[in-house]
Design a protein around this motif. Structure first.
Motif, short mmCIF file in Angstrom:
data_model
loop_
_atom_site.label_atom_id
_atom_site.label_comp_id
_atom_site.label_asym_id
_atom_site.label_seq_id
_atom_site.Cartn_x
_atom_site.Cartn_y
_atom_site.Cartn_z
N UNK A 231 -71.94 -85.80 -22.32
CA UNK A 231 -70.96 -85.55 -21.05
C UNK A 231 -69.73 -86.28 -21.31
N UNK A 232 -69.48 -87.18 -21.90
CA UNK A 232 -68.17 -88.00 -22.18
C UNK A 232 -66.90 -86.99 -22.67
N UNK A 233 -67.22 -85.96 -23.29
CA UNK A 233 -66.40 -84.87 -23.90
C UNK A 233 -65.72 -84.30 -22.51
N UNK A 234 -66.58 -84.11 -21.60
CA UNK A 234 -65.95 -83.46 -20.25
C UNK A 234 -64.68 -84.44 -19.83
N UNK A 235 -65.19 -85.75 -19.69
CA UNK A 235 -64.30 -86.79 -19.20
C UNK A 235 -62.90 -86.81 -19.86
#
Length: 164
Positions: free
Chosen positions: A17-21
């Motif tokens: 989910x870090x890619x979204x941030x």
């Protein structure tokens, strides 16, 4: 005792989910930099287009004055009669006023009014007017957007938590 996680039958990796941030933070930082630059570019292009329009107006005025001067220097009979009638209020011999003619006092006494070209419409300035553009262009709100984008990038770059 906790049960082990269910096996992944397709063996697909679970996306982080870090890619979204990270992507949202980079997009926010890019918007904070690019939107004010785009507005400055639009204002500069508008000033350039206005200057070009005024230059064309002055060139047309100069051309008309030069043509009139050339006609005066060449002693063009039509121009000389017009100049004598307007500037010196002289009428050629044998000329009679037309019935219903305009009263001479209502006409301008100068010949230079006929040299003025038609006014040029100034180009329209078009700026993007969105909430993001207003936030990215404001002094205080821009700092908040930079801070929020930086925090999102920081969260996106943090390592993934692995469960034991």
């Amino acid at each position: 005792m906790p049960s082990p996680p269910a096996p992944n039958p397709l063996r697909l990796p679970i996306p982080d989910a870090g890619w979204l941030f990270l992507s949202a933070g980079l997009a926010l930082l890019a918007a904070t930099v690019l939107i004010p630059a785009s507005a400055d570019l639009a204002r500069t292009r508008h000033a350039r287009d206005t200057s070009i329009a005024l230059e064309r107006l002055h060139d047309e005025r100069y051309r008309r004055h030069a043509e009139y001067l050339d006609a005066v220097l060449a002693q063009d009979p039509l121009v000389m009669d017009q100049l004598a009638a307007r500037q010196f209020n002289l009428v050629p011999e044998g000329a009679r006023p037309l019935t219903g003619a305009v009263v001479p006092t209502s006409q301008p006494a100068t010949v230079f009014s006929q040299f003025e070209p038609d006014p040029v419409a100034a180009p329209e300035l078009r700026l993007t007017d969105s909430t993001l553009a207003q936030l990215a262009s404001g002094d205080r709100s821009r700092l908040w957007l930079i801070a929020a984008g930086g925090v999102m990038v920081l969260i996106g770059l943090m390592p993934r938590v692995r469960s034991a």
